[in-house]
Design a protein around this motif. Structure first.
Motif, PDB file in Angstrom:
ATOM      1  N   ILE A 402       0.812  -1.211   0.000  1.00 44.19           N
ATOM      2  CA  ILE A 402       0.000   0.000   0.000  1.00 44.19           C
ATOM      3  C   ILE A 402       0.853   1.272   0.000  1.00 44.19           C
ATOM      4  CG2 ILE A 402      -1.681   1.337   1.332  1.00 44.19           C
ATOM      5  CD1 ILE A 402      -3.011  -1.281   2.118  1.00 44.19           C
ATOM      6  N   PRO A 403       1.896   1.407   0.861  1.00 44.23           N
ATOM      7  CA  PRO A 403       2.702   2.639   0.810  1.00 44.23           C
ATOM      8  C   PRO A 403       3.386   2.870  -0.537  1.00 44.23           C
ATOM      9  CG  PRO A 403       3.079   1.488   2.873  1.00 44.23           C
ATOM     10  CD  PRO A 403       2.284   0.561   2.011  1.00 44.23           C
ATOM     11  N   THR A 404       3.927   1.795  -1.149  1.00 48.08           N
ATOM     12  CA  THR A 404       4.614   1.988  -2.428  1.00 48.08           C
ATOM     13  C   THR A 404       3.641   2.373  -3.539  1.00 48.08           C
ATOM     14  OG1 THR A 404       4.516  -0.426  -2.701  1.00 48.08           O
ATOM     15  CG2 THR A 404       6.585   0.502  -1.933  1.00 48.08           C
ATOM     16  N   LEU A 405       2.487   1.697  -3.607  1.00 47.53           N
ATOM     17  CA  LEU A 405       1.490   2.050  -4.621  1.00 47.53           C
ATOM     18  C   LEU A 405       0.953   3.464  -4.385  1.00 47.53           C
ATOM     19  CD1 LEU A 405      -0.590  -1.243  -5.039  1.00 47.53           C
ATOM     20  CD2 LEU A 405       1.075  -0.263  -6.636  1.00 47.53           C
ATOM     21  N   ALA A 406       0.720   3.822  -3.129  1.00 44.58           N
ATOM     22  CA  ALA A 406       0.217   5.162  -2.823  1.00 44.58           C
ATOM     23  C   ALA A 406       1.213   6.230  -3.243  1.00 44.58           C
ATOM     24  CB  ALA A 406      -0.085   5.273  -1.327  1.00 44.58           C
ATOM     25  N   HIS A 407       2.483   5.987  -3.022  1.00 41.99           N
ATOM     26  CA  HIS A 407       3.513   6.946  -3.428  1.00 41.99           C
ATOM     27  C   HIS A 407       3.553   7.074  -4.950  1.00 41.99           C
ATOM     28  CE1 HIS A 407       7.639   8.481  -4.133  1.00 41.99           C
ATOM     29  NE2 HIS A 407       7.446   9.122  -2.989  1.00 41.99           N
ATOM     30  N   MET A 408       3.473   5.957  -5.655  1.00 46.38           N
ATOM     31  CA  MET A 408       3.505   5.988  -7.120  1.00 46.38           C
ATOM     32  C   MET A 408       2.298   6.742  -7.692  1.00 46.38           C
ATOM     33  SD  MET A 408       4.726   2.036  -7.638  1.00 46.38           S
ATOM     34  CE  MET A 408       4.832   2.011  -9.434  1.00 46.38           C
TER      35      MET A 408
END
Length: 486
Positions: A402-408
Motif C-alpha cells: 500500500i505505501p509503495t502504490l500510494a507513493h507511485m
C-alpha cells in the motif's frame, strides 16, 4: 486568578497550527496537552512531568520506532532460523529491514505532502491526530481510505493479539502453576489499562525503557546461548521443507513491520519533517539485537527450535533468564499500547469523542477495543505461527504494497512531482528509478510474501489448529507427569 491563553506557532513547518495551550496559573507554567499532542519545542519549559510525559523530539521518535519494531518477535527469530537455515535468516533480516525502512520513508513523505496541502487550504489539526487512512483519503480518495483503514486496523488488532499471546507464553516459564490461557486472561486485564495513555506523545519514558528491556533480552539470549554451547548431537538441517522455509521468511517480513503506527509517531513530533531517516537508523540498531541473538540460539540448539517457538523454553532457568522474561513482559505491555493506540483513535472518531479533552471519557470509550483482542488471543494462542500468518496477509499490504502504490499514484503526474513537498532523496537520481524500485517491492512482496508466504503460513497455522485445537489451554507446554504405575 489571571489566565492568559496564547497560541504558539509550531516549529514543524510554515503555518502549522499549534496543538498546545500554555496555562499560566499563580506564577507556575503548566503545559496542557491536546489530543494531537504537539508542543512547541522552543517554548517548552523544563519540568519533571514534561521530561517523562511530553516527548516530541527526533530522539523520542527514534526510541519509539526502535522499541516498537522488535518485541516478542525477538524470541521467535531463532525458530525462524531453524526453519530456513542460518544464511537465509541473516540475509533476509537485512533485506526486509532495508525494504521496511524505505517504505517507512515513503509514508513519511506522504504524510508531509498531505499535511502541507491541507494547511495551505487553511485546515487546522488542533485536537486531532492525523492517521494513515486520512493521509490516503486526502491524497488518493475514499477508495484508498477504505483499503488503508481496513488493513491497518486489522494488522493492529492482531498485533495486539500477538502481544497478549506472548505475555502468557513468557510468564509461563517463570510460573507454570497456571496454564497459558489463564495467564492470557490476567494480562488482558493488565493491558486494558493502556486506555489511559492519551497519545504517542506520552510514550517518552516507556519507549526509552522498552528499548533498554529488549536490548538486555537480546544480549542475554546471545550470551546465554554461547555459554550454554551446542547441545549434544546438534543438527542444523534447515532449510528442509518449503513450507517451513517460507513460514520463517514471512516471520522475518513481519519483524520489520512497525509501519502501522508511523504516521501517529510522526504527528507526535515537534518537527515531523525530520522523521525521514529515523526509521532507518532505528533498524540499524535493531540489527544489533536480532542478528546476534537469533544466530547464537540457532547455533546452540539447531533443530530443537522447530518445536520450541519461544527461545526462552530451551535456555536453563536462572536469575538472568527470569530477569529477561520479566523485562519482556513489561515491554510487551508497552508494545500492546503502541499497537492499540491507533485503534483507540479510530474508535474515538467513530463514537465522536476524539476531540474531547476529558481523559476519563476517552478511556471509557476505548474499552470496547480491548475485548475482541482479548477474545482472539484466547482462540488462537499459537505463539510463533500466528506471526507468519499476520505477516503474509496483513504486513505484506500494510507495510510494503500500500505505501509503495500510494507513493507511485500520488506523484504520477509531472505537476505533482514538480510541486512535491519533499524532494527526491540524494541516493535516487530520478523519479524513474524510484518507480522501478517501488514496482520491484510490490512484485516481490506479492509473489514471495503474500503468495509463497501466505501458502506456507496457512498450512502451518492449520497444522497447529489440528494439533492443539482452538482455545488451546496451554500451547507447547510441557506434558503432565505420567501417573505412577502400581
Amino acid at each position: 486568578m489571571a489566565e492568559v491563553v496564547k497560541q504558539v506557532e509550531a516549529a514543524a513547518m510554515v503555518n502549522q497550527t499549534d496543538d498546545a495551550q500554555r496555562v499560566i496559573d499563580g506564577g507556575g507554567v503548566e503545559e496542557r496537552e491536546n489530543v494531537g499532542g504537539e508542543i512547541d519545542e522552543e517554548n517548552q519549559k523544563f519540568s519533571f512531568k514534561n521530561f517523562l510525559w511530553h516527548g516530541g523530539s527526533v530522539y523520542d521518535a527514534w526510541f519509539s520506532c526502535a522499541s516498537n519494531q522488535v518485541a516478542q518477535v525477538l524470541l521467535t527469530l531463532p525458530y525462524s532460523f531453524s526453519q530456513m537455515g542460518m544464511l537465509s535468516g541473516l540475509i533476509l533480516q537485512v533485506f526486509y529491514g532495508l525494504l521496511g525502512s524505505w517504505t517507512a520513508y515513503l509514508i513519511s513523505v506522504l504524510y508531509v505532502e498531505y499535511r502541507s496541502r491541507r494547511e495551505k487550504e487553511g485546515a487546522s489539526f488542533k485536537n486531532h491526530v492525523i492517521q494513515w487512512f486520512e493521509v490516503l483519503d486526502g491524497l488518493l480518495g475514499p477508495f484508498w481510505k477504505g483499503i488503508g483503514l481496513g488493513f491497518n486496523c486489522t494488522f493492529l488488532l492482531f498485533g495486539s493479539v500477538i502481544q497478549l499471546i506472548a505475555c502468557a507464553s513468557n510468564i509461563y516459564y517463570i510460573n507454570d502453576h497456571l496454564d497459558k490461557r489463564t495467564w492470557t486472561y490476567i494480562f488482558g486485564a493488565c493491558c486494558a489499562t493502556t486506555v489511559f495513555i492519551p497519545s504517542f506523545h506520552n510514550y517518552r519514558i516507556w519507549s526509552f525503557l522498552g528499548l533498554g528491556m529488549t536490548t538486555y533480552t537480546a544480549w542475554y539470549l546471545t550470551i546465554a546461548a554461547l555459554v550454554h554451547g551446542q547441545v549434544p548431537g546438534v543438527i542444523h538441517s534447515g532449510p528442509k521443507k518449503l513450507v517451513l522455509y517460507f513460514t520463517g521468511a514471512t516471520n522475518i517480513l513481519y519483524t520489520f513491520g512497525g509501519h502501522a503506527v508511523t504516521v501517529e509517531i510522526m504527528h507526535a513530533m515537534w518537527k515531523p519533517q525530520k522523521f525521514k531517516y529515523i526509521y532507518l537508523l532505528a533498524t540499524f540498531y535493531v540489527f544489533t539485537l536480532t542478528l546476534p541473538s537469533a544466530a547464537a540460539v540457532y547455533w546452540a540448539f539447531g533443530d530443537e527450535l522447530l518445536n520450541h517457538a519461544n527461545a526462552f523454553s530451551l535456555l536453563p532457568r536462572n536469575g538472568f533468564r527470569d530477569a529477561a522474561v520479566i523485562l519482556m513482559l513489561i515491554h510487551q505491555f508497552i508494545t500492546f499500547g503502541f499497537a492499540c493506540t491507533p485503534l483507540y483513535f479510530v474508535w474515538e472518531k467513530v463514537v465522536g469523542v476524539h476531540d474531547t479533552k476529558s481523559l476519563c471519557l476517552r478511556a471509557v470509550a476505548r474499552l470496547p477495543v480491548v475485548i475482541p483482542i482479548w477474545f482472539l488471543a484466547i482462540i488462537f494462542p499459537f505463539f510463533g505461527p500466528i506471526n507468519s500468518t499476520v505477516g503474509a496477509f496483513l504486513v505484506s499490504f500494510t507495510v510494503y504494497i500500500i505505501p509503495t502504490l500510494a507513493h507511485m499514484l500520488t506523484y504520477r503526474s509531472a505537476q505533482a512531482r514538480k510541486n512535491a513537498a519533499e524532494k527526491l532523496p540524494f541516493f535516487f537520481p530520478s523519479w524513474t528509478v524510484i518507480y522501478v524500485f517501488n514496482a520491484f517491492i510490490v512484485m516481490w512482496v506479492l509473489v514471495v510474501g503474500l503468495g509463497f508466504g501466505g501458502w506456507a503460513s496457512m498450512v502451518n497455522f492449520i497444522r497447529q489448529v489440528n494439533t492443539f485445537g482452538l482455545f488451546a489451554k496451554c500451547y507447547q507446554c510441557k506434558p503432565p507427569p505420567a501417573a505412577p504405575v502400581h
